[in-house]
Design an enzyme around this catalytic site. Structure first.
Site, PDB file in Angstrom:
ATOM      1  N   ASP A  60       0.854  -1.180   0.000  1.00 60.83           N
ATOM      2  CA  ASP A  60       0.000   0.000   0.000  1.00 60.83           C
ATOM      3  C   ASP A  60       0.898   1.242   0.000  1.00 60.83           C
ATOM      4  O   ASP A  60       2.097   1.159   0.265  1.00 60.83           O
ATOM      5  CB  ASP A  60      -0.962  -0.015   1.192  1.00 60.83           C
ATOM      6  CG  ASP A  60      -2.254   0.744   0.877  1.00 60.83           C
ATOM      7  OD1 ASP A  60      -2.223   1.626  -0.007  1.00 60.83           O
ATOM      8  OD2 ASP A  60      -3.289   0.466   1.508  1.00 60.83           O
ATOM      9  N   TRP A  61       0.300   2.384  -0.293  1.00 60.87           N
ATOM     10  CA  TRP A  61       1.083   3.597  -0.600  1.00 60.87           C
ATOM     11  C   TRP A  61       1.764   4.219   0.638  1.00 60.87           C
ATOM     12  O   TRP A  61       1.120   4.504   1.635  1.00 60.87           O
ATOM     13  CB  TRP A  61       0.161   4.625  -1.255  1.00 60.87           C
ATOM     14  CG  TRP A  61       0.104   4.586  -2.751  1.00 60.87           C
ATOM     15  CD1 TRP A  61       0.075   5.677  -3.574  1.00 60.87           C
ATOM     16  CD2 TRP A  61       0.080   3.457  -3.642  1.00 60.87           C
ATOM     17  NE1 TRP A  61       0.056   5.270  -4.899  1.00 60.87           N
ATOM     18  CE2 TRP A  61       0.049   3.930  -4.965  1.00 60.87           C
ATOM     19  CE3 TRP A  61       0.107   2.072  -3.452  1.00 60.87           C
ATOM     20  CZ2 TRP A  61       0.039   3.087  -6.086  1.00 60.87           C
ATOM     21  CZ3 TRP A  61       0.095   1.223  -4.555  1.00 60.87           C
ATOM     22  CH2 TRP A  61       0.064   1.745  -5.849  1.00 60.87           C
TER      23      TRP A  61
END
Ligand SMILES: *[C@@H]1O[C@H](CO)[C@@H](O)[C@H](O)[C@H]1NC(C)=O
Ligand SMILES: *[C@@H]1O[C@H](CO)[C@@H](O)[C@H](O)[C@H]1NC(C)=O
Ligand SMILES: *[C@@H]1O[C@H](CO)[C@@H](O)[C@H](O)[C@H]1NC(C)=O
Ligand SMILES: *[C@@H]1O[C@H](CO)[C@@H](O)[C@H](O)[C@H]1NC(C)=O
Ligand SMILES: *[C@@H]1O[C@H](CO)[C@@H](O)[C@H](O)[C@H]1NC(C)=O
Ligand SMILES: *[C@@H]1O[C@H](CO)[C@@H](O)[C@H](O)[C@H]1NC(C)=O
Ligand SMILES: *[C@@H]1O[C@H](CO)[C@@H](O)[C@H](O)[C@H]1NC(C)=O
Ligand SMILES: *[C@@H]1O[C@H](CO)[C@@H](O)[C@H](O)[C@H]1NC(C)=O
Length: 635
Positions: A340-341
């Protein structure tokens, strides 16, 4: 698919050409001789070779820097390629990321308001990529953009794309054929502008009703979720599995991000924990198993970390037991794992500090975080552009180039499978015609209407019938022009009205901050002042309430006092009025239980579905309109 005869011929031709060359040109070594290279027509650019051979050839040509660039995927905005974005965070320009950092994977931020211009932008990116030494094409990805949510961290409202209910509305419809249709339409619209990777579906089970991201899930039933996401993934793949006409899906957030402690979201430090008081970890894996069986080739681990399980309490992308042992080992997943970012770099968002989501490993340095993520078995860093960190780790002998090759190979292979080397460009004029065409828009609107869920309907007040020009409406939560365009009269006070039509968002506690305020979190009840205000309306005039159920609202008092209550899962005001006036009928059924009180919500176990005590309505509840002639018709 394999093209064995063609390949054999090509290899034979090339080998003999290489032999011929060695006798006529400078002193080529035997090794160069066997490399089968024709520099003006390399194997990796030749579609007559098998994909594995093309990957081998390309990999053998790549410098370490070019390999490391593949391991990052981050955000870009449709700015001129050499302009640095402001406000988002410390992001380099896309031109720098392509040209200097050798990156070839990006997700596009922001609403799309003109498909032709977006397609032109995508083509400019591909042109820039083709100018690099090896000309590796860009893979563009996106968060969902077919509904109403507007949140830079989770999805964009539909803009020029066809507009559908949120994912939770597809779950309320429980119609596998409609899910497949949605995915096919979204695939065509994505393909038209050049998106080849969907950063969805979100297959987390909504077992904790306060979580801000329930509208992107398929509700709290693991069987229903599993059944529907298979249709979704297949629709995005298209007819023959992943190929040149596909949009690749990334299934998230492994191993299921539903059991958020106290319902808080894991973008934020206070939401870092997942808890399993019901020892129900396994159930959250079911949709992932279904997705892998359906051919999903991408998985994104959750930001959160598990508390009270046999697994180490560190965020899942740093967690080797989760990524390597569980996902790749036990579940047999051999596709791409993208984090995830923003797990490494502390940044800012809209001026506010936005720390890296390195939950459980906050004390590690950036280099140590990167090492842990690679050792855990992830292939790509989302929301990061820090190749210099990996280069340093390789130089210091902490990470091996062979390990990087494993991930680079997976990432390159997918570009060949998607046909990006053959067709990196899109046709902007065609994009303008396909995106948001009349047919797709009509299908989306139909899904908005059909997914409406009728919770209560005293004396069959809905659909409203026998409305005349003299009928007066009091309205809240939508624009009066939607009434006047139907020639309906709107008045200023409940007391002057024959009916009240109220459209509300499910209650939430506003949070501060540019980013945080997009997440609807906290209590699911209206406050006492608001309850009292609404009560005065209900006691004055027959009232229809339409609640946008981004989360399972706790509204027993509205169910008691209003004459009819509708739940929508993403709908525009015209869809609402079509339902109110019986132009369409609601078909949805609740995709989760509707809790009766916040005391009951707080007593629920985060990881267990269907454990709310005395719900107002159960999963599956949904009334139908009675036939106008009184012959029944209820479900
Ligand atoms: C290399 O490939 C090009 C393009 O296919 C071809 O025209 C050329 O003859 C090849 N050169 C050699 C030495 O094989
Ligand atoms: C570009 O990226 C580097 C990290 O690779 C970072 O240090 C730098 O601040 C970025 N530049 C801008 C303008 O944000
Ligand atoms: C979209 O952009 C194109 C190219 O700039 C332009 O010709 C067209 O008029 C725009 N369409 C709309 C609906 O604004
Ligand atoms: C979950 O969904 C499945 C399939 O739609 C259904 O058979 C089952 O009864 C549901 N479970 C619950 C607890 O409602
Ligand atoms: C998360 O769990 C740990 C361990 O139980 C606990 O100490 C902590 O207070 C919890 N919440 C947060 C936000 O860290
Ligand atoms: C209501 O719609 C009209 C016509 O589209 C628009 O001009 C007006 O600004 C809207 N009002 C509000 C409060 O959104
Ligand atoms: C209803 O009112 C509208 C104007 O608000 C008018 O155009 C229309 O003719 C009226 N219809 C009837 C049946 O009176
Ligand atoms: C109560 O809720 C309403 C509407 O949701 C909001 O406008 C108001 O600020 C809230 N009041 C308090 C005291 O929280």
């Amino acid at each position: 698919m394999r093209f064995v005869p063609v390949v054999l011929v090509s290899i034979a031709t090339l080998v003999s050409q290489a032999l011929a060359l060695s006798t006529t040109r400078d002193g080529s070594t035997p090794i160069r001789l066997l490399s089968r290279r024709n520099e003006s027509h390399p194997i990796y650019k030749d579609a007559s070779y098998c994909i594995d051979e093309r990957v081998d050839d390309l990999l053998s040509r790549m410098t370490l820097e070019e390999k490391v660039g593949q391991l990052f995927q981050t955000m870009i905005t449709p700015l001129p390629l050499d302009q640095e974005p402001s406000g988002v965070s410390a992001l380099n320009s896309s031109g720098t990321m392509i040209g200097k950092k050798h990156m070839t994977h990006f997700n596009l931020l922001g609403d799309i308001t003109n498909a032709t211009e977006t397609a032109q932008f995508m083509n400019r990116l591909q042109e820039r990529a083709l100018q690099t030494r090896l000309g590796i094409p860009i893979t563009m990805s996106t968060d969902p953009r077919h509904a109403f949510t507007e949140n830079a961290g989770t999805g964009f409202s539909s803009g020029v794309f066809s507009q559908w209910p949120e994912t939770i509305g597809l779950a309320a419809l429980r119609d596998p054929a409609m899910v497949r249709k949605f995915a096919e339409v979204a695939r065509e619209e994505y393909l038209a502008v050049g998106f080849r990777m969907a950063l969805h579906p979100q297959v987390d089970l909504s077992t904790e009703p306060r979580w801000a991201r329930i509208s992107g899930t398929w509700g709290e039933n693991s069987t229903l979720t599993s059944d529907l996401i298979v249709e979704y993934i297949k629709g995005f793949q298209g007819k023959n599995g992943l190929g040149p006409q596909s949009v690749k899906t990334v299934v998230k957030h492994f191993p299921g991000s539903g059991p958020v402690q106290d319902g808080e979201d894991s973008h934020f430090v206070y939401g870092k924990n997942l808890t399993y008081p019901g020892r129900n970890f396994e159930e959250h894996l079911k949709p992932f198993k279904a997705a892998i069986a359906a051919g999903a080739t991408g998985v994104m681990p959750a930001y959160s970390r598990p508390i009270g399980t046999k697994y180490e309490p560190v965020a899942f992308s740093f967690n080797k037991q989760i990524v390597t042992d569980l996902l790749r080992g036990e579940l047999g997943f051999d596709g791409i794992v993208v984090t995830d970012w923003g797990l490494v770099t502390d940044t800012t968002f809209g001026g506010d500090p936005f720390p890296a989501r390195a939950w459980g490993v906050e004390d590690l340095s950036e280099l140590e975080r990167v090492t842990r993520i690679i050792e855990a078995g992830c292939d790509q860093f989302g929301g990061e552009e820090r190749p210099e960190l990996i280069l340093q780790l390789v130089q210091e002998g902490i990470v091996s180039e062979e390990r990087l090759d494993v991930s680079v190979r997976r990432l390159l292979k997918e570009k060949f499978v998607l046909g990006l080397f053959e067709n990196p460009f899109v046709d902007p004029e065609v994009a303008g015609r396909i995106v948001g065409n009349e047919y797709f828009v009509r299908l989306g609107r139909e899904a908005q209407r059909r997914s409406y869920t009728l919770l209560s309907n005293e004396k069959d007040i809905l659909p409203l019938r026998h409305i005349t020009n003299g009928t007066k409406f009091y309205i809240e939560g939508f624009n009066a022009t939607f009434m006047t365009e139907r020639n309906y009269q709107v008045v200023d006070t409940p007391g002057a009205a024959d009916y009240a039509l109220l459209r509300y968002d499910a209650p939430y506690e506003p949070r501060p901050g540019a980013f945080e305020s997009s997440f609807h979190a906290g209590s699911l009840e209206f406050n006492q002042t608001e309850k009292d205000r609404q009560s005065r309306i209900y006691s004055t005039v027959p009232t229809i309430v339409d609640m946008a159920m981004a989360r399972p609202a706790v509204i027993p008092e509205i169910v008691d006092q209003a004459n009819a209550v509708l739940a929508n899962f993403g709908s525009d005001s015209r869809a609402f009025l079509d339902i109110v006036f019986g132009i369409s009928a609601p078909e949805g059924r609740l995709p989760y239980d509707l809790p009766g009180s916040m005391v009951a919500v707080e007593a629920q176990m985060e990881d267990v579905p269907f454990d709310t005590r005395s719900p107002v309505f159960k999963f599956g509840h949904g009334l139908s309109y009675a036939s106008p002639c009184g012959d029944g018709g209820r479900r």
